[in-house]
Design a protein around this motif. Structure first.
Motif, PDB file in Angstrom:
ATOM      1  N   LEU A 292       0.832  -1.205   0.000  1.00 17.06           N
ATOM      2  CA  LEU A 292       0.000   0.000   0.000  1.00 17.06           C
ATOM      3  C   LEU A 292       0.867   1.256   0.000  1.00 17.06           C
ATOM      4  CD1 LEU A 292      -2.742  -1.238   2.490  1.00 17.06           C
ATOM      5  CD2 LEU A 292      -3.003  -0.901   0.017  1.00 17.06           C
ATOM      6  N   LEU A 293       2.003   1.205   0.661  1.00 17.84           N
ATOM      7  CA  LEU A 293       2.947   2.320   0.605  1.00 17.84           C
ATOM      8  C   LEU A 293       3.560   2.460  -0.787  1.00 17.84           C
ATOM      9  CD1 LEU A 293       4.762   1.871   4.023  1.00 17.84           C
ATOM     10  CD2 LEU A 293       3.650   3.979   3.269  1.00 17.84           C
ATOM     11  N   ARG A 294       3.796   1.338  -1.447  1.00 21.63           N
ATOM     12  CA  ARG A 294       4.357   1.406  -2.809  1.00 21.63           C
ATOM     13  C   ARG A 294       3.409   2.118  -3.754  1.00 21.63           C
ATOM     14  NH1 ARG A 294       4.009  -0.902  -7.759  1.00 21.63           N
ATOM     15  NH2 ARG A 294       2.313  -2.292  -7.127  1.00 21.63           N
ATOM     16  N   VAL A 295       2.125   1.752  -3.715  1.00 19.41           N
ATOM     17  CA  VAL A 295       1.197   2.332  -4.684  1.00 19.41           C
ATOM     18  C   VAL A 295       0.778   3.751  -4.294  1.00 19.41           C
ATOM     19  CG1 VAL A 295       0.350   0.066  -5.379  1.00 19.41           C
ATOM     20  CG2 VAL A 295      -0.888   1.347  -3.626  1.00 19.41           C
ATOM     21  N   HIS A 332       6.686   2.449  -9.573  1.00 18.10           N
ATOM     22  CA  HIS A 332       5.917   1.806 -10.629  1.00 18.10           C
ATOM     23  C   HIS A 332       6.789   1.505 -11.847  1.00 18.10           C
ATOM     24  CE1 HIS A 332       2.699   3.458  -8.110  1.00 18.10           C
ATOM     25  NE2 HIS A 332       1.918   2.548  -8.673  1.00 18.10           N
ATOM     26  N   ASP A 333       8.074   1.358 -11.610  1.00 18.64           N
ATOM     27  CA  ASP A 333       9.012   1.066 -12.696  1.00 18.64           C
ATOM     28  C   ASP A 333       8.907  -0.407 -13.076  1.00 18.64           C
ATOM     29  OD1 ASP A 333      11.127   0.748 -14.441  1.00 18.64           O
ATOM     30  OD2 ASP A 333      12.576   1.818 -13.191  1.00 18.64           O
ATOM     31  N   GLU A 334       8.513  -0.649 -14.331  1.00 20.20           N
ATOM     32  CA  GLU A 334       8.342  -2.018 -14.819  1.00 20.20           C
ATOM     33  C   GLU A 334       9.640  -2.810 -14.814  1.00 20.20           C
ATOM     34  OE1 GLU A 334       5.468   0.866 -16.596  1.00 20.20           O
ATOM     35  OE2 GLU A 334       7.660   0.789 -16.359  1.00 20.20           O
ATOM     36  N   ARG A 335      10.778  -2.124 -14.733  1.00 20.55           N
ATOM     37  CA  ARG A 335      12.063  -2.805 -14.704  1.00 20.55           C
ATOM     38  C   ARG A 335      12.317  -3.473 -13.359  1.00 20.55           C
ATOM     39  NH1 ARG A 335      11.201   1.389 -17.076  1.00 20.55           N
ATOM     40  NH2 ARG A 335      11.851   1.835 -19.219  1.00 20.55           N
ATOM     41  N   VAL A 336      11.547  -3.107 -12.350  1.00 22.10           N
ATOM     42  CA  VAL A 336      11.745  -3.612 -10.992  1.00 22.10           C
ATOM     43  C   VAL A 336      10.505  -4.345 -10.478  1.00 22.10           C
ATOM     44  CG1 VAL A 336      12.208  -2.918  -8.592  1.00 22.10           C
ATOM     45  CG2 VAL A 336      13.394  -1.780 -10.489  1.00 22.10           C
ATOM     46  N   PHE A 337       9.318  -3.830 -10.815  1.00 21.78           N
ATOM     47  CA  PHE A 337       8.070  -4.373 -10.264  1.00 21.78           C
ATOM     48  C   PHE A 337       7.236  -4.989 -11.389  1.00 21.78           C
ATOM     49  CE2 PHE A 337       9.326  -0.721  -7.672  1.00 21.78           C
ATOM     50  CZ  PHE A 337       9.382  -1.302  -6.409  1.00 21.78           C
ATOM     51  N   ALA A 338       6.968  -6.284 -11.281  1.00 29.03           N
ATOM     52  CA  ALA A 338       6.098  -6.945 -12.249  1.00 29.03           C
ATOM     53  C   ALA A 338       4.679  -6.394 -12.100  1.00 29.03           C
ATOM     54  CB  ALA A 338       6.101  -8.450 -12.015  1.00 29.03           C
ATOM     55  N   ALA A 339       4.030  -6.107 -13.232  1.00 32.29           N
ATOM     56  CA  ALA A 339       2.667  -5.557 -13.225  1.00 32.29           C
ATOM     57  C   ALA A 339       2.545  -4.474 -12.153  1.00 32.29           C
ATOM     58  CB  ALA A 339       1.650  -6.671 -12.984  1.00 32.29           C
ATOM     59  N   HIS A 341       1.113  -1.680 -11.791  1.00 32.93           N
ATOM     60  CA  HIS A 341      -0.152  -1.005 -11.510  1.00 32.93           C
ATOM     61  C   HIS A 341      -1.205  -1.955 -10.945  1.00 32.93           C
ATOM     62  CE1 HIS A 341       1.187   2.783 -13.172  1.00 32.93           C
ATOM     63  NE2 HIS A 341       1.758   2.083 -14.140  1.00 32.93           N
ATOM     64  N   ARG A 342      -0.787  -3.185 -10.707  1.00 27.14           N
ATOM     65  CA  ARG A 342      -1.680  -4.142 -10.053  1.00 27.14           C
ATOM     66  C   ARG A 342      -1.360  -4.161  -8.567  1.00 27.14           C
ATOM     67  NH1 ARG A 342      -0.942  -9.570  -8.836  1.00 27.14           N
ATOM     68  NH2 ARG A 342       0.915  -9.668 -10.159  1.00 27.14           N
ATOM     69  N   LEU A 343      -2.370  -3.953  -7.731  1.00 21.47           N
ATOM     70  CA  LEU A 343      -2.180  -4.051  -6.290  1.00 21.47           C
ATOM     71  C   LEU A 343      -2.044  -5.524  -5.928  1.00 21.47           C
ATOM     72  CD1 LEU A 343      -2.179  -2.406  -3.577  1.00 21.47           C
ATOM     73  CD2 LEU A 343      -4.590  -3.083  -3.371  1.00 21.47           C
TER      74      LEU A 343
END
Length: 413
Positions: A292-295, A332-339, A341-343
């Motif tokens: 929740l902190l990430r998003v 929200h960098d796709e290079r680090v976090f898969a999907a 924008h998905r919680l």
């Protein structure tokens, strides 16, 4: 939308009233991860020289960890340049210092957060969350979670921690609003004799808060208690350092939780499937708090100033230029976090930078996580779920990811 070259604008604070501009950040990450941004005059605040916007996770971490190249001290940590006459004053704050002086102050304040104090604070925070949520549920129908729960939860927790009388919480709220909401039209700026907005971090604007800090410190020396202000007042901090710490703890200590708590509850309301997983105990609360902190990071951006010529993601950065990292983009960098924008409340590992990184990683990160965990646990116990009853109202700010109101319906337990 952007400059003549098609580079998206992520500076204008009015953009963030509609939510984090994720489409613009993705375009920057993909095409110009270190991009020049203009600083036009907006909302009465004067134009500036522009800055480099850093949007990829790896580059944000690099900037935050390298305090020798990217200084907090040279130009402080806000995007807008302070008045040169105010800069020596603003540099006294730990947030605006570089190692080794930053480390000395950080160690002094860290001593105030003893294990016993943390344990007692946790019990009080839980009682407060329980009471505020019980009142919200009992009111029936729609409630504004910001006005009825999260603002008071963050502010009263802060008064307990600092040792400020609860009756003075209105003062803390007013001072915090003045500093955090200065870009928002709902908080009109104080103007100088020439009609120009006055920096809320200037000596003139902080005089009242600093006077209160000295009065409170004097009282704590003669009436010591189990609180942070007693620890600071009886430490080796100079008067000016104590004032700056009171400012930092009041503003950052309040607004980190004040921004993150409704942001997390909003994310849960927008993702009922993930909310159900949390309510059913299918994901660890600690893991959920970090997602929740990430998003919804409480802070959107932080500024550094290049102390020497350097290169970042292929861009030549000259000494003296402003370099601004955007936490919400890095998270929200796709290079680090898969999907990204998905919680995913079970996401692990989760190397978000919502509390920064490097020597300036948030001093109160542990306390913030603790308060969020307690609040979400008590929300789960108090009601059967949180359902949006209308759109949230967001703060007009390119610095704090604030929510001014969050209308919801709380389901029956």
């Amino acid at each position: 939308m952007g400059d003549a070259n098609g580079t998206p604008d992520v500076f204008d604070p009015r953009l963030y009233a509609a939510g984090v501009p994720h489409d613009r950040f993705r375009a920057l990450r993909d095409r110009a991860p270190v991009a020049r941004q203009a600083e036009p005059e907006i909302l009465g605040w004067p134009a500036g020289p522009g800055f480099w916007a850093v949007t990829r996770h790896a580059d944000v971490v690099r900037v935050l960890k390298d305090s020798e190249t990217y200084s907090s001290h040279l130009g402080a940590t806000q995007i807008r340049d302070p008045d040169p006459a105010d800069l020596p004053f603003i540099r006294r704050m730990m947030l605006n210092q570089d190692p080794p002086e930053h480390g000395r102050l950080r160690r002094l304040v860290s001593r105030a957060f003893t294990p016993g104090r943390i344990e007692r604070f946790t019990v009080t925070a839980r009682e407060r969350a329980h009471g505020l949520l019980a009142e919200a549920v009992a009111s029936g129908g729609e409630v504004d979670l910001v006005g009825t729960v999260t603002d008071d939860y963050a502010l009263l927790n802060l008064t307990d921690l600092l040792g400020v009388p609860a009756s003075d919480r209105g003062l803390l709220h007013a001072w915090t609003e003045r500093v955090i909401a200065y870009q928002d039209p709902d908080e009109p700026p104080v103007l100088d004799a020439g009609g120009r907005p006055v920096n809320p971090r200037s000596p003139a604007m902080l005089a009242e808060m600093f006077g209160y800090a000295q009065e409170l410190a004097a009282y704590k020396r003669s009436h010591p208690a189990d609180d942070v202000m007693t620890s600071l007042a009886t430490s080796e901090l100079a008067d000016a350092e104590l004032e700056m710490f009171f400012f930092l703890l009041t503003v950052a200590g309040n607004d980190t939780v004040r921004s993150a708590a409704p942001g997390g509850l909003l994310a849960l309301a927008e993702h009922p499937g993930e909310q159900r997983r949390l309510w059913n105990g299918e994901v660890p609360m600690e893991t959920a708090v970090d997602e929740l902190l990430r998003v919804h990071p409480p802070v959107l951006s932080f500024r550094r100033t290049a102390s020497r010529d350097t290169e970042l993601a292929g861009q030549h950065v000259r000494a003296g230029e402003k370099v601004v990292v955007f936490h919400a983009s890095a998270n929200h960098d796709e290079r680090v976090f898969a999907a990204p924008h998905r919680l995913d409340l079970g996401r692990t590992p989760n190397p978000h930078v919502s509390f920064g990184d490097g020597p300036h990683v948030c001093l109160g990160a542990h306390f913030a996580r603790l308060q969020l965990r307690v609040l979400y646990e008590e929300a789960r116990a108090a009601c059967g779920g949180v359902v949006l009853a209308g759109p949230p109202r967001r703060l007009v700010s390119n610095f704090v990811n604030g929510i001014k109101s969050l209308p919801v319906r709380l389901r029956e337990p």
